[in-house]
Design an enzyme around this catalytic site. Structure first.
Site, PDB file in Angstrom:
ATOM      1  N   HIS A 131       1.850  -5.733   8.451  1.00 55.84           N
ATOM      2  CA  HIS A 131       1.643  -7.066   9.024  1.00 55.84           C
ATOM      3  C   HIS A 131       1.877  -8.185   8.014  1.00 55.84           C
ATOM      4  CE1 HIS A 131      -2.645  -6.777   7.513  1.00 55.84           C
ATOM      5  NE2 HIS A 131      -2.458  -8.071   7.337  1.00 55.84           N
ATOM      6  N   ASP A 161       0.162   0.526   9.669  1.00 51.98           N
ATOM      7  CA  ASP A 161       0.154  -0.807   9.057  1.00 51.98           C
ATOM      8  C   ASP A 161       0.555  -0.749   7.582  1.00 51.98           C
ATOM      9  OD1 ASP A 161      -0.091  -3.575   8.951  1.00 51.98           O
ATOM     10  OD2 ASP A 161      -2.199  -3.512   8.362  1.00 51.98           O
ATOM     11  N   GLY A 256      -5.394 -12.777   2.507  1.00 52.29           N
ATOM     12  CA  GLY A 256      -4.583 -12.774   1.288  1.00 52.29           C
ATOM     13  C   GLY A 256      -4.735 -11.480   0.512  1.00 52.29           C
ATOM     14  N   ASN A 257      -5.869 -10.761   0.731  1.00 42.20           N
ATOM     15  CA  ASN A 257      -6.055  -9.446   0.118  1.00 42.20           C
ATOM     16  C   ASN A 257      -5.218  -8.372   0.818  1.00 42.20           C
ATOM     17  OD1 ASN A 257      -9.206 -10.401  -0.802  1.00 42.20           O
ATOM     18  ND2 ASN A 257      -8.061  -9.080  -2.205  1.00 42.20           N
ATOM     19  N   SER A 258      -4.716  -8.684   2.006  1.00 44.91           N
ATOM     20  CA  SER A 258      -3.929  -7.699   2.760  1.00 44.91           C
ATOM     21  C   SER A 258      -2.823  -7.119   1.899  1.00 44.91           C
ATOM     22  CB  SER A 258      -3.301  -8.357   3.986  1.00 44.91           C
ATOM     23  OG  SER A 258      -4.229  -8.552   4.996  1.00 44.91           O
ATOM     24  N   GLY A 314       0.790  17.902  19.930  1.00 46.26           N
ATOM     25  CA  GLY A 314       1.117  17.922  21.351  1.00 46.26           C
ATOM     26  C   GLY A 314      -0.084  18.103  22.251  1.00 46.26           C
TER      27      GLY A 314
END
Length: 523
Positions: A131, A161, A256-258, A314
């Site tokens: 992101h 992510d 901002g730490n992402s 599955g």
């Protein structure tokens, strides 16, 4: 005397040839190594001192000093219209912040956002969140020495992510991989990043929980599917491929730490900070990081295959508790109840049936969906796993061979172009992933150069012009290409806004594509 000198000279030359040959062999072999193997090779040649506190109390000075130089600030540029269901590139993060979703007009100027990333190899590979870079037309990386360099996307995985990007720099500091299986609740950890517009910042806390699922990735994927498919109601069947098994920490994490690292007291990477849970929009005590063992697998897949190789059991299943057990009329109150097996899937072929209760994977107890998903996601099609399950009150074991996941939830909005673009920008606009064509493939097609298209993201140029996965591209703008770097370098020679590609779909067949990268977007 002359004879002695000649002998010494011969020995010296022989030694140099041996060392040079070894180095050449070492470099060649290193390109085939996983990121973890590269790190092990580096530290075998460059041992580091052990991190020990002189006082016996928690002391993170050495760990912070080891990690901080390898944490980067990522700035991304986006087209100036609404992205997804929100108004900024940080909708995924803002969903947990509780911020209102505001739409931007299509005529809005380009927007910028920032996040963090962590260098995992000295030649410039960087892990961050999907992101942070998704839909970006330009990605700039600021190093701790203040240099700002442009990055290209090697691969993105919305299911976890995670994203892998690369800058063309050498000799960079990087963070050592740890083992997220060894993470224990209550141990001290550090979070490093660039929160709230600040410079590099280190915070400390403990591991609050492991194997935590928040639903944030699933919701983001669902929003993307709604947007892509035009669903207007929540009663439509949606495909959930999200993998969430977060490390929860109370180390302070903010916007901002992402994409920044979560490390243990030894300075080893154990997770990538992804999101927070908060009613206010800022830190409220709950931060979540993606386990590093998933990070290793995703990064290696992008390098080796150009896309994530996901193996499937599955089955569809439901976590058991006393209430769910009563609903399914089973005496088991823990484990995963098999609701359905996929026809022709790995589980069905191994003999699993509806009503079985999965209790262990490779001897490790399974209590939740995150336990199973995280471990399976580390594996690839063809890998074998041992499942323990209960049927009619008896526990049985079965070996399951995972099958390839051919589903796709990738969704990316079209991007509006700017007048001038760098090679990295054009590369990212392609919306594609590449790996070097194998020698066998080159021989089969009768070519001497080539990269294979492994990913085509919706909304990118390749998607727009119907360039298919599996096509081998031999030349870009008249230059032979054999790697991602070759493709980027060749894109710098694009003339009059046109990318000229030569592809070989089969032996004796050649296709030439002239792709404008300044074009009117689909609405």
């Amino acid at each position: 005397m002359k004879k002695l000198g000649l002998t010494l000279l011969t020995a010296l030359i022989g030694g140099l040839i041996a060392v040079g040959g070894y180095k050449l062999f070492e470099n060649k072999q290193e390109s085939k190594m996983s990121f973890e193997e590269r790190q092990q090779l580096h530290y075998a040649n460059n041992p580091i001192p052990s991190v020990v506190s002189s006082t016996g109390n928690p002391d993170f000075t050495q760990a912070a000093a080891m990690v901080a130089p390898a944490v980067v600030n990522i700035t991304t540029t986006y087209p100036g219209r609404a992205r997804g269901y929100g108004g900024t590139p940080f909708d995924l993060f803002e969903e947990f912040f509780g911020m209102p979703r505001q739409r931007q007009p299509r005529s809005a100027p380009p927007a910028q956002a920032s996040g963090s990333g962590v260098i995992i190899s000295e030649d410039g590979y960087i892990v961050t969140n999907n992101h942070v870079v998704e839909d970006a037309t330009k990605i700039e990386v600021k190093l701790t020495d203040k240099r700002v360099v442009e990055a290209k996307i090697i691969g993105r995985d919305p299911n976890t992510d995670l994203a892998l990007i690369k800058i063309n720099e050498k000799g960079l500091p990087f963070v050592r991989f740890g083992d997220s299986d060894d993470v224990r609740i209550g141990e001290w950890v550090l979070a490093v990043g660039y929160p709230l517009g600040l410079e590099s910042t280190v915070t400390a806390g403990i591991v609050s929980a492991t194997g935590r699922s928040t639903g944030i990735i699933a919701r983001e994927l669902q929003q993307r599917q709604y947007q892509q498919q035009g669903y207007q109601s929540d009663d439509q069947p949606m495909l959930n491929t999200a993998v969430e098994s977060f490390i929860q920490t109370d180390a302070v994490i903010n916007k901002g730490n992402s994409g920044g690292p979560l490390v243990n007291a030894n300075g080893e990477l154990i997770g990538i900070n992804s999101n927070i849970m908060t009613p206010t929009g800022t830190y409220a005590g709950y931060g979540f990081a993606i386990p590093v063992n998933i990070v290793k697998k995703i990064a290696d897949d992008f390098i080796k295959f150009g896309t994530v190789k996901r193996g499937l059991i599955g089955i569809s299943f439901q976590e058991l508790d006393p209430i769910v057990a009563k609903e399914f009329e089973t005496k088991e109150t823990s484990g995963l109840y098999v609701v359905e097996t996929v026809p022709g899937g790995a589980a069905e072929e191994a003999g699993l049936k509806k009503g079985d209760v999965i209790t262990k994977l490779d001897g490790r107890t399974i209590q939740s969906s995150s336990d199973l998903q995280e471990r399976i996601y580390r594996l690839r099609p063809g890998d074998k796993v041992k499942l323990s399950y209960k049927r009619d009150g008896k526990e049985r074991d079965v070996t399951v061979t995972l099958k390839e996941d051919t589903r796709s939830t990738e969704s990316s909005e079209n991007r509006e172009s700017e007048a001038k673009r760098s090679a990295a920008e054009i590369y990212n606009r392609l919306g594609a992933g590449f790996v070097p064509a194998t020698d066998a493939k080159k021989k089969e097609l009768g070519i001497s150069s080539g990269v294979t298209v492994t990913q085509v993201h919706q909304g990118g140029l390749f998607d727009y012009y119907n360039v298919q996965r599996g096509l081998v591209i031999t030349h870009v703008n008249g230059k032979p290409v054999n790697s991602n770097d070759d493709v980027e370098a060749a894109l710098a020679d694009s003339q009059r806004g046109i990318i000229r590609l030569v592809g070989v779909p089969q032996r004796g067949t050649r296709v030439e594509l002239n792709i404008p990268f300044e074009y009117e977007q689909r609405r």
